[in-house]
Design a protein around this motif. Structure first.
Motif, PDB file in Angstrom:
ATOM      1  N   CYS A  65       0.842  -1.201   0.000  1.00 30.15           N
ATOM      2  CA  CYS A  65       0.000   0.000   0.000  1.00 30.15           C
ATOM      3  C   CYS A  65       0.879   1.253   0.000  1.00 30.15           C
ATOM      4  O   CYS A  65       1.847   1.344   0.763  1.00 30.15           O
ATOM      5  N   ASP A  66       0.557   2.210  -0.843  1.00 34.17           N
ATOM      6  CA  ASP A  66       1.231   3.503  -0.876  1.00 34.17           C
ATOM      7  C   ASP A  66       1.092   4.151   0.509  1.00 34.17           C
ATOM      8  O   ASP A  66      -0.023   4.409   0.968  1.00 34.17           O
ATOM      9  N   PRO A  67       2.210   4.437   1.207  1.00 34.35           N
ATOM     10  CA  PRO A  67       2.135   4.974   2.574  1.00 34.35           C
ATOM     11  C   PRO A  67       1.368   6.285   2.701  1.00 34.35           C
ATOM     12  O   PRO A  67       0.942   6.643   3.803  1.00 34.35           O
ATOM     13  N   LEU A  68       1.183   7.001   1.599  1.00 36.11           N
ATOM     14  CA  LEU A  68       0.457   8.266   1.663  1.00 36.11           C
ATOM     15  C   LEU A  68      -1.053   8.088   1.535  1.00 36.11           C
ATOM     16  O   LEU A  68      -1.812   9.030   1.781  1.00 36.11           O
ATOM     17  N   ARG A  69      -1.489   6.910   1.170  1.00 31.67           N
ATOM     18  CA  ARG A  69      -2.931   6.674   1.008  1.00 31.67           C
ATOM     19  C   ARG A  69      -3.611   6.625   2.376  1.00 31.67           C
ATOM     20  O   ARG A  69      -3.054   6.137   3.353  1.00 31.67           O
ATOM     21  N   ASP A  70      -4.830   7.123   2.417  1.00 31.57           N
ATOM     22  CA  ASP A  70      -5.578   7.142   3.676  1.00 31.57           C
ATOM     23  C   ASP A  70      -6.219   5.796   3.993  1.00 31.57           C
ATOM     24  O   ASP A  70      -6.675   5.581   5.120  1.00 31.57           O
ATOM     25  N   ASP A  71      -6.291   4.905   2.992  1.00 30.94           N
ATOM     26  CA  ASP A  71      -6.981   3.646   3.216  1.00 30.94           C
ATOM     27  C   ASP A  71      -6.024   2.484   3.514  1.00 30.94           C
ATOM     28  O   ASP A  71      -6.423   1.318   3.472  1.00 30.94           O
ATOM     29  N   CYS A  72      -4.762   2.786   3.801  1.00 29.93           N
ATOM     30  CA  CYS A  72      -3.846   1.723   4.226  1.00 29.93           C
ATOM     31  C   CYS A  72      -4.246   1.223   5.613  1.00 29.93           C
ATOM     32  O   CYS A  72      -4.940   1.909   6.368  1.00 29.93           O
TER      33      CYS A  72
END
Length: 288
Positions: free
Chosen positions: A36-43
């Motif tokens: 998951c992209d660490p900047l995404r809010d849905d991680c």
């Protein structure tokens, strides 16, 4: 309490526990390892902003596919240290509870995540490592690998490090230099002889803005491959048992052995008496 984000149904997957100071990127790395992209809010793991206040104050774990596409594994995110002494004590107690919790309980690898821009261990991190070593014994160190965050692998950063090492060898600060610095400090501060393995896992290379940088992605794959091989090579997971737990188990084993000895002695005595009585009866019949 331990927060379960996603529970595996099999329970036999390799496990890595990430420990370290507040702000080194433990949650970001956990998300990146899950693909998951660490900047995404849905991680799965929440990531804080630049605030020094830790957002991971409660240990949590998740299971998923390695890098989002590989085999199943479990990753444990632990509270960070480095705020206040009182809060550090609470966070260390929370981490101890996480490691001993039945849902986590054991691991194949411990990843001590350090900021690649720093080569000093602050007092709170040293305290945490000493307490964990005292609680869980020397094998705590044997399972440990050093992870390095904020060590960028874009071509410009690589060229700058190489140029500095080439022109000014005494000021060289490449991977070998960092490994030597950290190994020396660990050996000196904790009286160790082990030379630790290192993985330079810069989780921010997995953000959208870096995703198409082939150089960064190649290094990410290389370093995470090293980590996976370390995790999956441990055939017998380490169970987190404190010295008190082991002492209690030893006491119970001694009591059980004592009971077995007594039980066997009584059985032997009864059997011996039966044999003697049988012999006497036979002898009486012969005499008659």
């Amino acid at each position: 309490l331990v927060s379960t984000l996603l529970v595996s149904t099999e329970g036999s997957e390799p496990t890595v526990i990430i420990i370290g100071a507040t702000g080194v990127g433990k949650s970001s790395l956990a998300n990146a390892l899950l693909g998951c992209d660490p900047l995404r809010d849905d991680c799965l793991f929440p990531v804080c902003d630049d605030s020094l206040d830790p957002c991971t104050k409660q240990g949590s774990y998740a299971t998923g596919q390695w890098l989002g596409v590989g085999p199943n594994f479990k990753v444990v995110d632990t509270p960070g240290t480095g705020t206040s002494d009182d809060e550090d004590d609470l966070l260390i107690q929370e981490m101890t509870d996480v490691l001993k919790n039945g849902a986590v309980g054991q691991t194949n690898s411990i990843l001590l995540l350090l900021d690649g821009r720093e080569t000093r261990f602050d007092r709170s991190l040293q305290s945490m490592l000493r307490q964990m070593s005292y609680l869980f014994g020397e094998q705590w160190w044997e399972l440990m690998t050093i992870g390095v965050s904020n060590w960028t692998y874009d071509q410009c950063s690589i060229d700058n490090r190489n140029e500095l090492c080439s022109k000014y060898p005494s000021k060289c600060k490449n991977e070998t230099w960092f490994e030597n610095e950290i190994n020396n400090q660990l050996q000196k501060k904790f009286h160790l002889t082990k030379k630790f393995n290192f993985v330079f896992t810069h989780s921010w290379s997995q953000t959208m803005s870096n995703y198409y940088d082939l150089v960064q992605q190649d290094h990410w794959r290389q370093e995470t491959k090293k980590l996976w091989e370390i995790m999956s090579s441990s055939e017998t997971p380490f169970e987190f048992k404190t010295r008190d737990d082991i002492s209690k188990e030893n006491k119970e084993l001694k009591e059980e052995n004592k009971w077995l000895k007594e039980h066997c002695r009584y059985r032997y005595t009864d059997t011996d008496r039966t044999d003697i009585q049988s012999k006497n009866n036979i002898q009486e019949e012969i005499d008659i």
